[in-house]
Design an enzyme around this catalytic site. Structure first.
Site, PDB file in Angstrom:
ATOM      1  N   HIS A  39     -44.393 -10.893  22.079  1.00  0.00           N
ATOM      2  CA  HIS A  39     -43.261 -10.377  22.852  1.00  0.00           C
ATOM      3  C   HIS A  39     -42.429  -9.451  21.970  1.00  0.00           C
ATOM      4  CE1 HIS A  39     -40.066 -10.368  25.886  1.00  0.00           C
ATOM      5  NE2 HIS A  39     -39.203 -10.573  24.898  1.00  0.00           N
ATOM      6  N   SER A  40     -42.121  -8.262  22.457  1.00  0.00           N
ATOM      7  CA  SER A  40     -41.278  -7.292  21.761  1.00  0.00           C
ATOM      8  C   SER A  40     -41.890  -6.951  20.401  1.00  0.00           C
ATOM      9  CB  SER A  40     -39.850  -7.828  21.657  1.00  0.00           C
ATOM     10  OG  SER A  40     -38.946  -6.817  21.270  1.00  0.00           O
ATOM     11  N   LEU A  41     -41.253  -7.308  19.292  1.00  0.00           N
ATOM     12  CA  LEU A  41     -41.851  -7.075  17.973  1.00  0.00           C
ATOM     13  C   LEU A  41     -43.238  -7.703  17.898  1.00  0.00           C
ATOM     14  CD1 LEU A  41     -41.876  -6.369  14.912  1.00  0.00           C
ATOM     15  CD2 LEU A  41     -40.661  -8.535  14.532  1.00  0.00           C
TER      16      LEU A  41
ATOM     17  N   ALA B  44     -45.385  -7.932  20.136  1.00  0.00           N
ATOM     18  CA  ALA B  44     -46.376  -7.114  20.848  1.00  0.00           C
ATOM     19  C   ALA B  44     -47.003  -6.077  19.916  1.00  0.00           C
ATOM     20  CB  ALA B  44     -45.725  -6.432  22.049  1.00  0.00           C
TER      21      ALA B  44
ATOM     22  N   SER C  32     -45.873  -8.185  25.734  1.00  0.00           N
ATOM     23  CA  SER C  32     -44.770  -8.603  26.594  1.00  0.00           C
ATOM     24  C   SER C  32     -43.469  -7.952  26.154  1.00  0.00           C
ATOM     25  CB  SER C  32     -44.651 -10.136  26.517  1.00  0.00           C
ATOM     26  OG  SER C  32     -43.453 -10.599  27.094  1.00  0.00           O
TER      27      SER C  32
END
Length: 232
Positions: A80-82, A84, A108
């Site tokens: 998720h975020s970083l 990803a 994500s």
């Protein structure tokens, strides 16, 4: 004979650790085997120096993930975020090492890897930094309002944010594996258009999914997320 659970290797988002995903290992049988990956500088690895470069992080994490998944014929990578972009680079690094790599990449709450941030938090004083990160993440963890916890947690968060803000993809060559991009339907930080940019990272199948919630939808909708992945 029931099928074996699908292994899902999970990478933390900025400022978090494997503990966030360890909660996902409990609960009903979803057909998913969650494998959290810890990053240095947090939880049981709090004495280790945190990563500050995503490509260096991928180079160190890829062999660990290869070992963690050695017994499985296939596995997925989720971040998720970083997390990803770390998953994306780890998939590339595994490919470079000649490892079969993940059979599916789940990204994500993230724009495509070529889309950097215009507004930066790196270099700001502590309070301005936390306010900027709150804008990015859509929330502020209560731990940062405790002076002792702030002193402990802030260096890791700063390292993670710098790693994300300074990230440049290692290649623009498309991957040869399916990619699913997942976004909270009310995410004010990552637009639908940005989340769909991941379509360009693969020459294989691409799927875009929206789930209820904002940028941190996965904190409240883990079951819905894992069901989505189980439907692969």
């Amino acid at each position: 004979m029931p099928s074996q659970p699908f292994p899902l290797v999970c990478l933390p988002f900025a400022g978090s650790g494997a503990g966030f995903y360890r909660a996902w290992t409990e609960g009903p049988d979803r057909g998913i085997k969650v494998i959290p990956v810890q990053l240095p500088g947090r939880e049981e690895l709090f004495l280790d120096t945190p990563f500050t470069d995503a490509l260096e992080a991928a180079a160190q994490l890829a062999p660990q993930i290869a070992e963690l998944t050695a017994e499985f014929p296939a596995f997925g990578l989720f971040g998720h975020s970083l997390g990803a972009v770390l998953c994306y680079e780890i998939a590339r690094e595994l490919q470079r090492l000649g490892h079969p790599g993940p059979s599916h990449l789940y990204v994500s709450g993230s724009p495509g890897p070529w889309n950097g941030r215009d507004s930066r938090a790196t270099g700001l004083n502590d309070e301005e930094f936390l306010e900027r990160v709150q804008e990015f993440a859509g929330y502020r963890h209560a731990a940062f309002d405790n002076p002792d916890l702030r002193e402990l947690l802030l260096p890791v968060l700063r390292a993670d944010v710098a790693m994300h803000e300074n990230y440049k993809p290692s290649s623009d060559e498309p991957l040869g594996l399916p990619v699913t991009s997942i976004r909270g339907e009310t995410d004010a930080l990552v637009s639908r258009e940005h989340a769909q940019q991941w379509r360009d990272v693969t020459r294989d199948a691409f799927r875009y999914v929206e789930l209820p919630g904002g940028h941190m939808y996965l904190a409240d909708a883990a079951e819905a997320l894992l069901r989505t992945i189980a439907e692969r």
